[in-house]
Design a protein around this motif. Sequence first.
Motif, PDB file in Angstrom:
ATOM      1  N   ASP A 124       0.289   4.293  -2.567  1.00 12.85           N
ATOM      2  CA  ASP A 124       0.070   5.668  -2.101  1.00 12.85           C
ATOM      3  C   ASP A 124       1.057   6.634  -2.746  1.00 12.85           C
ATOM      4  OD1 ASP A 124      -1.882   4.637  -0.514  1.00 12.85           O
ATOM      5  OD2 ASP A 124      -0.684   4.639   1.324  1.00 12.85           O
ATOM      6  N   GLY A 141      -5.062   2.960   1.613  1.00 14.16           N
ATOM      7  CA  GLY A 141      -3.845   3.409   2.254  1.00 14.16           C
ATOM      8  C   GLY A 141      -4.109   3.718   3.721  1.00 14.16           C
ATOM      9  N   ALA A 150       8.282   8.910   1.848  1.00 16.57           N
ATOM     10  CA  ALA A 150       7.037   8.134   1.898  1.00 16.57           C
ATOM     11  C   ALA A 150       7.230   6.769   2.548  1.00 16.57           C
ATOM     12  CB  ALA A 150       6.476   7.959   0.489  1.00 16.57           C
ATOM     13  N   LYS A 171      -3.755   6.051   5.870  1.00 13.17           N
ATOM     14  CA  LYS A 171      -3.424   7.474   5.956  1.00 13.17           C
ATOM     15  C   LYS A 171      -4.713   8.268   6.064  1.00 13.17           C
ATOM     16  CE  LYS A 171      -3.528   8.038   0.941  1.00 13.17           C
ATOM     17  NZ  LYS A 171      -2.810   8.483  -0.257  1.00 13.17           N
ATOM     18  N   GLU A 201       0.074   7.215  -6.405  1.00 19.30           N
ATOM     19  CA  GLU A 201      -1.127   8.049  -6.453  1.00 19.30           C
ATOM     20  C   GLU A 201      -0.795   9.498  -6.086  1.00 19.30           C
ATOM     21  OE1 GLU A 201      -3.794   6.117  -3.793  1.00 19.30           O
ATOM     22  OE2 GLU A 201      -4.606   4.758  -5.330  1.00 19.30           O
ATOM     23  N   ARG A 202       0.094   9.659  -5.115  1.00 24.40           N
ATOM     24  CA  ARG A 202       0.500  11.016  -4.715  1.00 24.40           C
ATOM     25  C   ARG A 202       1.207  11.737  -5.854  1.00 24.40           C
ATOM     26  NH1 ARG A 202       5.009  12.147   0.027  1.00 24.40           N
ATOM     27  NH2 ARG A 202       5.373  14.357  -0.423  1.00 24.40           N
ATOM     28  N   PRO A 228       0.791  -1.236   0.000  1.00 25.01           N
ATOM     29  CA  PRO A 228       0.000   0.000   0.000  1.00 25.01           C
ATOM     30  C   PRO A 228       0.817   1.276   0.000  1.00 25.01           C
ATOM     31  CG  PRO A 228      -1.039  -1.610   1.419  1.00 25.01           C
ATOM     32  CD  PRO A 228       0.267  -2.209   0.981  1.00 25.01           C
ATOM     33  N   PRO A 229       1.956   1.383   0.741  1.00 27.42           N
ATOM     34  CA  PRO A 229       2.736   2.626   0.649  1.00 27.42           C
ATOM     35  C   PRO A 229       3.247   2.906  -0.767  1.00 27.42           C
ATOM     36  CG  PRO A 229       3.389   1.387   2.592  1.00 27.42           C
ATOM     37  CD  PRO A 229       2.482   0.503   1.808  1.00 27.42           C
ATOM     38  N   GLN A 278      -9.474   9.110  -0.341  1.00 24.84           N
ATOM     39  CA  GLN A 278      -8.828   8.213  -1.294  1.00 24.84           C
ATOM     40  C   GLN A 278      -9.846   7.914  -2.402  1.00 24.84           C
ATOM     41  OE1 GLN A 278      -6.539   4.923   0.541  1.00 24.84           O
ATOM     42  NE2 GLN A 278      -7.020   5.844   2.530  1.00 24.84           N
TER      43      GLN A 278
END
Length: 393
Positions: A12, A348, A114, A350, A15-16, A8-9, A354
């Motif tokens: 993320d 994620g 990240a 966070k 996606e970021r 998942p990181p 999302q």
Amino acid sequence: MHTRDDWPPVVDLIERVVGEDDMLPSVVAAVRTMVQEIAALPAADIAGHTRALLAAATRALAARRGPTEAELSFVEELAVTRARQGVSIEAVLAAVHVAERAIWSRARELAGSAGVAPERLLDARELYDDWAEAVRVRLITAHRATGAGQGPPSGERDAALLRRLFAGGSAAALAAAEAGLPAAAALNPAAEPAPPPWWRTVWPPRRRARAGSGRAVRFLVTLAAVAAVCAGALLLLPAGRTAFEDARDKMGKPRPVTPVGIEASAEVPRHPAVNTTDGVSNRYWGAPAPGASVTYTFREPFRLVDMIIINGASKSPEDYARQARALRVDLEVTGQDGTRHREKLTLGDKPGPQTFPLGISDVKTVRLVLRSAVDLTEGRHLALAEVEFFRRG
């Protein structure tokens, strides 16, 4: 004790990068600067296709898979469009390369902050390369089939193909595909040509045919070819319709839609499931354990373009981790006719929204099942702050 998946990181991070406000404009500007043939196209055209390709690549990385047939159909449509615009396949591939380089350069810059290890970023890049190679092959094939590409002069094009053939590896395979050569024999000019298939001996029919020269056979071959074309059109219709609907989704601005009914399989006191649609992200649905589900019912069927989920107890970083979170959600969408679409969504860990692009038509109910709990210790429960649904604008 719960073990966190370290994928998942990575998702993320990508996606970021893709979601950064200046990423898409900078990619479009770089493409128009570095690829002359693309520079003549409208910026909105380049941005729309680039955005769609980045979204498809991100979904593939999140699911750790290759391209779907719907994604390849979109790629095929892009190749046909560029060919009809007079853009050569070399320019199309160069534009894709510029976008790739920008995305992965930025990902390397942000990976450390990240929490993404270099080996995991390398895994993601290798997975992307596999996805991208299938996309490039489909681009080349569809562009060549259209037969309208305005590439460089014949001599220059042949020289460029020859250099790529001698380069070896995937470059040679793609060059062979572009030139219509079998990949295994691309660098073997002395190889004997394969004998033509039997139908080439009777097709196309010659206008001057002597009596008894195979007129009946040619008629049967023609009939079979027409039947094959009709069957192919029927088989490709679903994929073509999917690509068409996806294009319509991207042209309009999504509008929010509110469910008329919300029902949960389990709730903890003072944290009902209706909190997920109240528009206030510091109130949440509390579920006692993984496997709990919530079902949203809508007044009339609609096309579900996007879904936004805010995980945890709040979108505020201070309150987000007060309760346990689900790192995966099983999505089940039921259509007006009772058909079901199932998908696994990775969340994620966070705070904040999302977004999940879905593109599902005739939606009547949406069911979410919480899975893969994290930080679920004694005295704590799973929290899901907000779920938003968007229809085509």
